[in-house]
Write a protein that holds these residues in place. Sequence first.
Motif, PDB file in Angstrom:
ATOM      1  N   VAL A 219      46.929  44.091  31.096  1.00 54.23           N
ATOM      2  CA  VAL A 219      45.774  43.321  31.557  1.00 54.23           C
ATOM      3  C   VAL A 219      45.911  43.130  33.056  1.00 54.23           C
ATOM      4  N   THR A 220      44.778  42.846  33.710  1.00 52.75           N
ATOM      5  CA  THR A 220      44.767  42.700  35.163  1.00 52.75           C
ATOM      6  C   THR A 220      44.363  41.283  35.565  1.00 52.75           C
ATOM      7  N   TYR A 221      44.794  40.903  36.746  1.00 54.19           N
ATOM      8  CA  TYR A 221      44.384  39.634  37.338  1.00 54.19           C
ATOM      9  C   TYR A 221      44.113  39.859  38.823  1.00 54.19           C
ATOM     10  N   GLY A 222      43.270  39.020  39.418  1.00 49.92           N
ATOM     11  CA  GLY A 222      42.994  39.176  40.832  1.00 49.92           C
ATOM     12  C   GLY A 222      41.727  38.470  41.253  1.00 49.92           C
ATOM     13  N   LEU A 223      41.309  38.749  42.478  1.00 51.47           N
ATOM     14  CA  LEU A 223      40.091  38.172  43.036  1.00 51.47           C
ATOM     15  C   LEU A 223      38.885  39.077  42.847  1.00 51.47           C
ATOM     16  N   GLN A 230      40.135  36.535  36.564  1.00 48.85           N
ATOM     17  CA  GLN A 230      39.655  36.541  37.947  1.00 48.85           C
ATOM     18  C   GLN A 230      39.621  35.124  38.499  1.00 48.85           C
ATOM     19  N   ALA A 231      40.164  34.951  39.714  1.00 49.73           N
ATOM     20  CA  ALA A 231      40.069  33.674  40.410  1.00 49.73           C
ATOM     21  C   ALA A 231      38.760  33.636  41.183  1.00 49.73           C
ATOM     22  N   ASP A 244      38.863  28.458  40.033  1.00 54.41           N
ATOM     23  CA  ASP A 244      38.513  28.581  38.627  1.00 54.41           C
ATOM     24  C   ASP A 244      39.018  29.920  38.111  1.00 54.41           C
ATOM     25  N   VAL A 245      39.367  29.951  36.844  1.00 55.92           N
ATOM     26  CA  VAL A 245      39.788  31.196  36.195  1.00 55.92           C
ATOM     27  C   VAL A 245      38.660  31.686  35.300  1.00 55.92           C
ATOM     28  N   ILE A 251      34.173  30.824  32.576  1.00 50.14           N
ATOM     29  CA  ILE A 251      35.181  29.998  33.240  1.00 50.14           C
ATOM     30  C   ILE A 251      35.999  29.297  32.158  1.00 50.14           C
ATOM     31  N   ILE A 252      37.299  29.585  32.137  1.00 47.46           N
ATOM     32  CA  ILE A 252      38.137  29.001  31.090  1.00 47.46           C
ATOM     33  C   ILE A 252      39.060  27.913  31.617  1.00 47.46           C
TER      34      ILE A 252
END
Length: 440
Positions: A219-223, A230-231, A244-245, A251-252
């Motif tokens: 899985v990926t995360y980032g802006l 995603q932030a 926010d995530v 939005i969780i």
Amino acid sequence: MAVHFTGIKGTGMAALAGILKDEGFDVKGSDIDKYIFTQDELEKRGIPVSSFDPANIHAGDTVIAGLSFDETHPEIQKALADPTVTVYWYNEYLGKLLERYESISIAGTHGKSTTTGLLASVLKLQAPTGFLIGDGHGSMPKHARYFILESCEFKRHFLAYHPDYAIITNIEQDHVDYYRDMEDYVSAFQSFADQVKKLVVVCGDDEHLVRLHYSCPYVTYGLKDGCDYQAVNVQDDEHGISFDVRKDGNIIAHTALPESGYPFLIDSLGVFAMASELGMDPETIEEGLHDYQGINRRFVIEEAGNSILIDDYAHHPTAIRYMIEAARSRYPGRKVIALYKPDRYSRLQFFLDEFAESMSLADEAILLDFPKNAVREDDTITVTIQDLIDRVPGSIQGEVDQATAGKLAAEDGAVFLFMSSKDIYLLRDMVRDLLEKQPG
């Protein structure tokens, strides 16, 4: 019979020694006599540390050898010559330790230590969690389920690990004294990713990570749009970071943290992603992020007199740039004085212009020379500290001495950034002592 660490004051070695002490082993070690900050934790745990001496090796010992040494070291020579002594290199032993726990490796050019510390702070709310951080801290509680370890790519050392899970924070060229080029460097991370068994969490903003092939789920995360986590709605100011995530378009979570700077933001998001994938709910993850107490030599803030002293391990031009930007966000309107002491000649020569650009972002730059024991990697490495001074307008040379400390203390009211993987923190201590003696 004991476990003996040759080079026990190394950041990873000291952390591993603490873990084995927690596991009930009889732990001892040896190193140079010079003070290194990692020895504080060893002393707290009652782990004896002696000077290097072959007499430290006894029949039946298990010897863990630091990666700064080779088989010519007198202690390692004696250990290898004794058939009753079992010898492991640091990363080799860690590879075996992983097999005893549900393991999570933290890899990447930047952010490994902070991400490891953050994830440990979060996962301990789900299950007993051990950790090894490259700031000299290691812990292994009883009945631990998880073991999180900082996993360094230097000389492909992290290929000794076959973790269940991994976070890869980023890939930016480094260790140019070992890797031939960027392709060679990226290939090491590809090999590492191939060894992860269950899940890889990677920064989707990184151009290299999104091009790797993953043999297990990831899985990926980032802006950026398209990241699984995603932030969004990011704010970074003197009050800290908030964001926010977003996951699957929703939005969780909303997170507000007291720390500053893009590195902390992105590392926190990566930890959120991993913890969520391991079944933790957003509220508990946020609690764990808030519980984070920081780690040694990673944007450690002290107030002395009217000044702010920040100690950080930054030793790459990108990390230096991020630290200066974070200091400006945290302390708007303050004068920022950046100090840097290089560690490897090859790194400074390869990134000379980039180091100059990063240091020039500060209001003032003070540059310290290489450690006296630093060695030029080969005849093509000719760089000196003067080459960097010449490229940073208005910069001056300093030393870890009272004269430099006195000049800095006269700037009371500034934000001082002490950046190096070496002993620049000793200069910080001198400046702090002088500032605290000044009349209020």
